[in-house]
Design a protein around this motif. Structure first.
Motif, short mmCIF file in Angstrom:
data_model
loop_
_atom_site.label_atom_id
_atom_site.label_comp_id
_atom_site.label_asym_id
_atom_site.label_seq_id
_atom_site.Cartn_x
_atom_site.Cartn_y
_atom_site.Cartn_z
N ALA A 1 43.86 -58.00 -41.38
CA ALA A 1 42.48 -58.31 -41.78
C ALA A 1 41.59 -57.09 -41.62
CB ALA A 1 41.94 -59.47 -40.96
N ASN A 2 41.80 -56.31 -40.54
CA ASN A 2 41.01 -55.10 -40.33
C ASN A 2 41.34 -54.05 -41.39
OD1 ASN A 2 41.22 -52.16 -38.84
ND2 ASN A 2 39.35 -53.26 -38.29
N PHE A 3 42.63 -53.90 -41.69
CA PHE A 3 43.03 -52.96 -42.75
C PHE A 3 42.42 -53.35 -44.08
CE2 PHE A 3 45.84 -52.09 -46.32
CZ PHE A 3 46.01 -50.72 -46.23
N TYR A 4 42.47 -54.64 -44.41
CA TYR A 4 41.95 -55.12 -45.68
C TYR A 4 40.44 -54.89 -45.76
CZ TYR A 4 41.16 -58.34 -49.59
OH TYR A 4 40.80 -58.88 -50.81
N GLN A 5 39.74 -55.12 -44.65
CA GLN A 5 38.30 -54.92 -44.63
C GLN A 5 37.94 -53.46 -44.89
OE1 GLN A 5 35.67 -56.88 -44.40
NE2 GLN A 5 34.17 -55.21 -44.24
N GLN A 6 38.64 -52.55 -44.22
CA GLN A 6 38.33 -51.12 -44.36
C GLN A 6 38.75 -50.58 -45.72
OE1 GLN A 6 39.34 -48.50 -41.11
NE2 GLN A 6 39.21 -50.15 -39.62
N ARG A 7 39.90 -51.00 -46.18
CA ARG A 7 40.45 -50.45 -47.41
C ARG A 7 39.87 -51.11 -48.66
NH1 ARG A 7 42.31 -46.37 -50.37
NH2 ARG A 7 43.69 -47.08 -52.03
N ALA A 8 39.74 -52.42 -48.65
CA ALA A 8 39.40 -53.14 -49.86
C ALA A 8 37.92 -53.49 -49.97
CB ALA A 8 40.23 -54.43 -49.96
N ILE A 9 37.24 -53.66 -48.84
CA ILE A 9 35.86 -54.14 -48.87
C ILE A 9 34.87 -53.03 -48.56
CG2 ILE A 9 34.25 -55.81 -47.94
CD1 ILE A 9 36.51 -57.03 -49.58
N ALA A 10 35.14 -52.26 -47.50
CA ALA A 10 34.15 -51.31 -47.01
C ALA A 10 33.81 -50.23 -48.03
CB ALA A 10 34.64 -50.67 -45.71
N ILE A 11 34.82 -49.68 -48.68
CA ILE A 11 34.56 -48.57 -49.61
C ILE A 11 33.82 -49.06 -50.86
CG2 ILE A 11 35.67 -46.85 -51.09
CD1 ILE A 11 37.74 -46.46 -48.90
N PRO A 12 34.26 -50.16 -51.52
CA PRO A 12 33.44 -50.66 -52.64
C PRO A 12 32.02 -51.02 -52.24
CG PRO A 12 35.62 -51.65 -52.70
CD PRO A 12 35.52 -50.91 -51.40
N ARG A 13 31.86 -51.58 -51.03
CA ARG A 13 30.51 -51.92 -50.58
C ARG A 13 29.67 -50.65 -50.40
NH1 ARG A 13 30.57 -55.33 -45.40
NH2 ARG A 13 31.27 -53.35 -44.52
N MET A 14 30.29 -49.59 -49.89
CA MET A 14 29.56 -48.34 -49.72
C MET A 14 29.13 -47.77 -51.08
SD MET A 14 30.74 -44.84 -47.78
CE MET A 14 30.42 -45.52 -46.16
N ILE A 15 30.03 -47.84 -52.08
CA ILE A 15 29.67 -47.36 -53.42
C ILE A 15 28.49 -48.16 -53.95
CG2 ILE A 15 30.48 -47.15 -55.80
CD1 ILE A 15 33.31 -46.76 -54.66
N MET A 16 28.55 -49.50 -53.76
CA MET A 16 27.46 -50.35 -54.24
C MET A 16 26.15 -50.01 -53.53
SD MET A 16 27.04 -54.46 -53.99
CE MET A 16 26.56 -54.28 -52.27
N GLU A 17 26.21 -49.76 -52.23
CA GLU A 17 25.00 -49.43 -51.48
C GLU A 17 24.41 -48.10 -51.92
OE1 GLU A 17 26.35 -49.59 -47.49
OE2 GLU A 17 26.17 -51.77 -47.31
N ILE A 18 25.28 -47.13 -52.20
CA ILE A 18 24.80 -45.82 -52.66
C ILE A 18 24.08 -45.96 -54.00
CG2 ILE A 18 25.52 -43.55 -53.48
CD1 ILE A 18 27.78 -43.66 -51.41
N VAL A 19 24.73 -46.63 -54.94
CA VAL A 19 24.12 -46.79 -56.27
C VAL A 19 22.87 -47.66 -56.18
CG1 VAL A 19 24.51 -47.61 -58.62
CG2 VAL A 19 26.33 -46.43 -57.41
N GLY A 20 22.91 -48.69 -55.33
CA GLY A 20 21.73 -49.53 -55.16
C GLY A 20 20.55 -48.75 -54.59
N THR A 21 20.83 -47.86 -53.66
CA THR A 21 19.78 -47.01 -53.11
C THR A 21 19.20 -46.09 -54.18
OG1 THR A 21 20.85 -47.05 -50.93
CG2 THR A 21 19.23 -45.31 -51.33
N MET A 22 20.09 -45.55 -55.02
CA MET A 22 19.60 -44.72 -56.14
C MET A 22 18.69 -45.53 -57.06
SD MET A 22 23.00 -42.67 -57.31
CE MET A 22 24.09 -41.89 -56.13
N GLY A 23 19.11 -46.75 -57.36
CA GLY A 23 18.29 -47.60 -58.23
C GLY A 23 16.93 -47.88 -57.62
N ALA A 24 16.91 -48.15 -56.31
CA ALA A 24 15.63 -48.43 -55.64
C ALA A 24 14.74 -47.19 -55.65
CB ALA A 24 15.90 -48.89 -54.21
N MET A 25 15.32 -46.01 -55.40
CA MET A 25 14.52 -44.79 -55.41
C MET A 25 13.98 -44.50 -56.81
SD MET A 25 16.30 -42.05 -52.80
CE MET A 25 17.79 -41.89 -53.75
N GLY A 26 14.84 -44.65 -57.81
CA GLY A 26 14.40 -44.40 -59.17
C GLY A 26 13.28 -45.34 -59.59
N LEU A 27 13.43 -46.63 -59.23
CA LEU A 27 12.40 -47.61 -59.59
C LEU A 27 11.09 -47.30 -58.87
CD1 LEU A 27 11.55 -50.20 -61.00
CD2 LEU A 27 12.49 -51.48 -59.07
#
Length: 816
Positions: A676-702
């Protein structure tokens, strides 16, 4: 120039509100760009830590269509290239491997990563050990004769406490005593962009280290080596490629039929990294493009502020022109102001960059192998920030400077600006705001797509379970077991582990689902017609025992699982997933079909089962063919033990470690973690980080776009104060004035949303192609984003519109 700099600083200090808003806008854009550049630098752009890295290239033998990525090189081919090529000052071969390492025979070995290298590796890389010596030519001649090792600097500091007397001491590697002959310099962290090896040993020790019955260094089909070459001065990469291609063609009679279709590649380090990991390169390219959009919005914002100031400075500029200053010097003065403003933004942006880099440093790869992704606020990032500041100064400063320097002299001295000039300036500001809203639309669409893709990932069934599982990896080659010893070890391990209290079941698999590195199997499907020029195919594969599908809850949709009867002497069998069956036997039943397996010396294996297609490397991957082979019929030393527990998986770690120790005290155990820990780090954490980065860019641009729109409407209201007073004097109500001003903001917003919507369609297609599963177009995104953007832009216009509706007509009529 100094006089102009002092003058510019005085002006910026006199207008602190303008300076603060403009510098903060630029700081957001430059800081975001610097943070993402640090990630790009860590993954792709950072040069090798060797002498003159620009002259070092990667040599490979590839399939013509790069279907397997960059191909490795066999040792016999490397040897022929090294002996016959005239384009290189040197060619070095290397291979990263895991080893069981102990400082003495009394210690339990630990998993460590070493690099087996050719004897000339350090000479080709231009590296001098800080202690001792490099490898000698004689140490690359006779297989298994020279057990010598060079320590990496960090490994020397941590494991040997930086002892300067470490030379000529021994270190056990896979049970063999190696003599320490040197320590690599601190800056040299290896030639892999991710893995930081612990030590280096001669390539000639490969067979002895792994207790192999045959010498793999004489096998031309074993393309296991990376090859780095240093070009001679004056020799181009293309010249080197042509020469090696000629040599390769002369070696064709020595190759198998499949290898004869391969071609030689010679690539720069950047090209090799991009083609070795296209998803990483695509992700970096996408993030750099999106963050550049944020900087463009910030520059447009500052340009809008500059154009607003231009009207107030018209009289000042006219007086300076009347006193004899040239327009060239005036433009230079204005550009210096812009440059100083950009440098202020760049300095402030380093704080945002530092915060972003600290966030990116939280990326963790779930493995005991020393994989390092290290974005840093170093001199390269500082230089990039300086470049971004200078570029932004030109972007937002040049046009306002040119417009301001063209003021008509007589009207300006009278403090009256020609109507045409006003209209031109307003048109320019309108275009900038429309562009800001359009770019914000693109960023928000990208954010919406990633959020939708991430939501789907969270509810996705990957084709295996993740709960109540403990994983641990073992590799019997680290203690040089024979195949019979390996089978006996794993058999005893499974029997004892199954008897541990709290354990429901135990199984073995060759690879972890979703692990970044997966095994490949080369095969020929029965009755399948390959395209011209192709003689076989490859797919991801794993070796599993008969309990794997039950323990991992990977459903068999047709046929059967492996059984205890699928022994070594029994006919070969295989299980494929549905995508494999659909690819090679479309509209046919795969059960009973056969595969010719290269790993089994071209023997045929019969398909006995078909599993549901799952996810194997990434949750967003497209359906991928996958092949399972039975552990009892296949040679495998490194395996993952999956333990199904009744309660907390961590509770059985200690007893399972003790079982391994009782079976063989020298057997390293590594990558012990809950699945479960491996799955969280490998499958969830990295996509979530990408989403947070792009979401932050969207908020700054707006946010930046809203500031720009608010500033434009407020400026327009101020310029039209007299007109508003006249309208109210002849009977216009407050609601009429409110609607008039809001209409202006509405028109600009709709124009920006329309332009951005068209551009967002193309961007969405690129994201969907490159970020499969994450970049998912959703019709709801194209409806919600414009609605939200329209509402927030109208809200930003409401305050100046409300202020305009409350203007006193008597005051407005006297307004100049």
């Amino acid at each position: 120039m100094l006089q102009e700099i002092r003058h510019a600083l005085r002006l910026l200090a006199r207008n602190l509100g303008f300076t603060a808003i403009a510098a903060l806008s630029l700081a957001l854009g430059i800081g975001a760009n610097s943070a993402i550049f640090s990630l790009a630098d860590a993954l792709l752009l950072r040069p090798l830590p060797v002498l003159e890295p620009s002259s070092v290239v990667t040599v490979s033998t590839d399939r013509p269509n790069l279907s397997e990525g960059i191909g490795g090189v066999s040792y016999p081919d490397y040897r022929d290239f090294r002996e016959s090529s005239q384009s290189f000052a040197g060619l070095a071969a290397l291979q990263l491997s895991a080893f069981g390492v102990a400082k003495s025979a009394r210690e339990t070995p630990q998993l460590r990563v070493g690099v087996m290298v050719s004897d000339n590796f350090y000479q080709v890389m231009g590296i001098r050990p800080v202690l001792g010596r490099g490898f000698l030519p004689d140490e690359g001649q006779v297989p298994g004769r020279n057990p010598v090792v060079i320590l990496a600097y960090d490994f020397w500091r941590t494991e040997f406490a930086g002892d300067p007397l470490v030379l000529n001491r021994t270190m056990r590697v896979n049970g063999i005593d190696f003599n320490i002959i040197g320590v690599a310099p601190k800056p040299f962290t290896g030639v892999d962009e991710y893995v930081r090896p612990h030590f280096y040993v001669p390539l000639m020790m490969w067979q002895r280290l792994n207790a192999l019955p045959e010498n793999p260094l004489e096998d031309r089909t074993n393309r296991a080596f990376d090859v780095k070459g240093r070009l001679k001065p004056g020799v181009s990469r293309e010249q080197a490629r042509v020469e090696l291609a000629t040599l390769w063609n002369s070696l064709k009679p020595l190759h198998s039929e499949a290898d004869r279709n391969r071609v030689v590649g010679v690539r720069t380090e950047l090209q090799a990294r991009v083609q070795s990991s296209p998803p990483d390169a695509y992700l970096i390219g996408m993030l750099m493009a999106l963050v550049a959009v944020v900087l463009i919005i910030a520059c447009a914002n500052v340009a809008n502020l500059q154009l607003g100031r231009a009207r107030a400075r018209t009289r000042e500029v006219a007086i300076r022109i009347a006193l004899g200053i040239s327009r060239t010097r005036l433009v230079r003065q204005l550009l210096i102001e812009s440059l100083l403003l950009a440098l202020l933004g760049g300095i402030a942006g380093l704080a945002f960059a530092y915060g972003g880099i600290r966030f990116l440093q939280t990326i963790r790869i779930p493995t005991d192998i020393p994989v390092v992704i290290s974005p840093q606020l170093d001199h390269r990032v500082l230089l990039f920030s300086l470049f971004s500041a200078i570029a932004s100064a030109l972007i937002f400063g040049l046009v306002p400077a040119l417009q301001t320097s063209k003021s008509d002299l007589v009207p300006a001295l009278k403090s009256a600006e020609p109507g045409a000039a006003v209209r031109r300036r307003m048109l320019g500001r309108n275009v900038l705001v429309i562009g800001q809203v359009a770019l914000s639309m693109i960023l928000l669409i990208a954010t919406g797509m990633l959020m939708d893709g991430f939501r789907k990932i969270l509810v996705l069934n990957p084709g295996f379970r993740t709960d109540h599982l403990l994983t641990m990896e073992l590799d019997t080659s680290l203690v040089r077991y024979t195949q019979a010893q390996t089978r006996n070890f794993y058999k005893n391990l499974l029997n004892r582990a199954s008897a541990v209290p709290g354990v429901r079941a135990v199984t073995l698999g060759k690879v972890m689902p979703l692990a970044p590195s997966q095994d490949m199997e080369t095969f020929i499907p029965e009755a399948y017609q390959f395209p011209k020029g192709q003689v076989n195919a490859s797919a991801f594969a794993s070796i599993v025992d008969e309990n794997y599908f039950d323990v991992m809850q990977t459903p068999i949709i047709r046929g059967r699982t492996f059984s205890a009867n699928d022994k070594e002497a029994a006919p070969l069998v295989a299980i494929v997933n549905q995508q494999f069956a659909d690819t090679y036997w479309p509209r046919e039943d795969a059960i009973g079909k056969r595969l010719q397996l290269k790993s089994k010396e071209d023997q045929w294996a019969q398909v006995v089962g078909v599993t549901k297609t799952g996810k194997y490397t990434f949750l967003g991957e497209s359906p991928t063919p996958f092949l399972y082979l039975p552990f009892a019929q296949t040679q495998a030393t490194r395996m993952v033990m999956f333990t199904d527990t009744m309660g907390d998986p961590a509770s059985v770690v200690a007893p399972l470690r003790q079982i391994v120790h009782d079976l063989d005290a020298n057997q390293p155990v590594f990558n012990v973690r809950t699945f479960a820990n491996f799955y969280q780090q490998r499958a969830i954490a990295i996509p979530r980080m990408i989403m947070e980065i792009v979401g932050t860019m969207g908020a700054m641009g707006l946010t930046l776009a809203l500031i720009g729109l608010y500033g434009l409407v407020a400026y327009s209201v101020g310029r039209r104060t007299r007109e508003i007073g006249l309208r109210m004097a002849v009977g216009a109500s407050q609601s009429d004035i409110l609607r008039m001003v809001l209409r202006q903001g509405l028109v600009l917003s709709l124009a920006g949303i329309g332009v951005g919507g068209v551009a967002a369609i193309a961007v969405a297609r690129l994201m969907a192609a490159g970020l499969i599963g994450l970049g998912t177009p959703n019709p709801a995104t194209y409806v919600l984003v414009p609605m939200i953007l329209l509402l927030v832009t109208l809200a930003s216009c409401y305050v100046p519109a409300l202020r305009a509706s409350r203007v006193d007509p008597m005051v407005a009529l006297r307004y100049e």
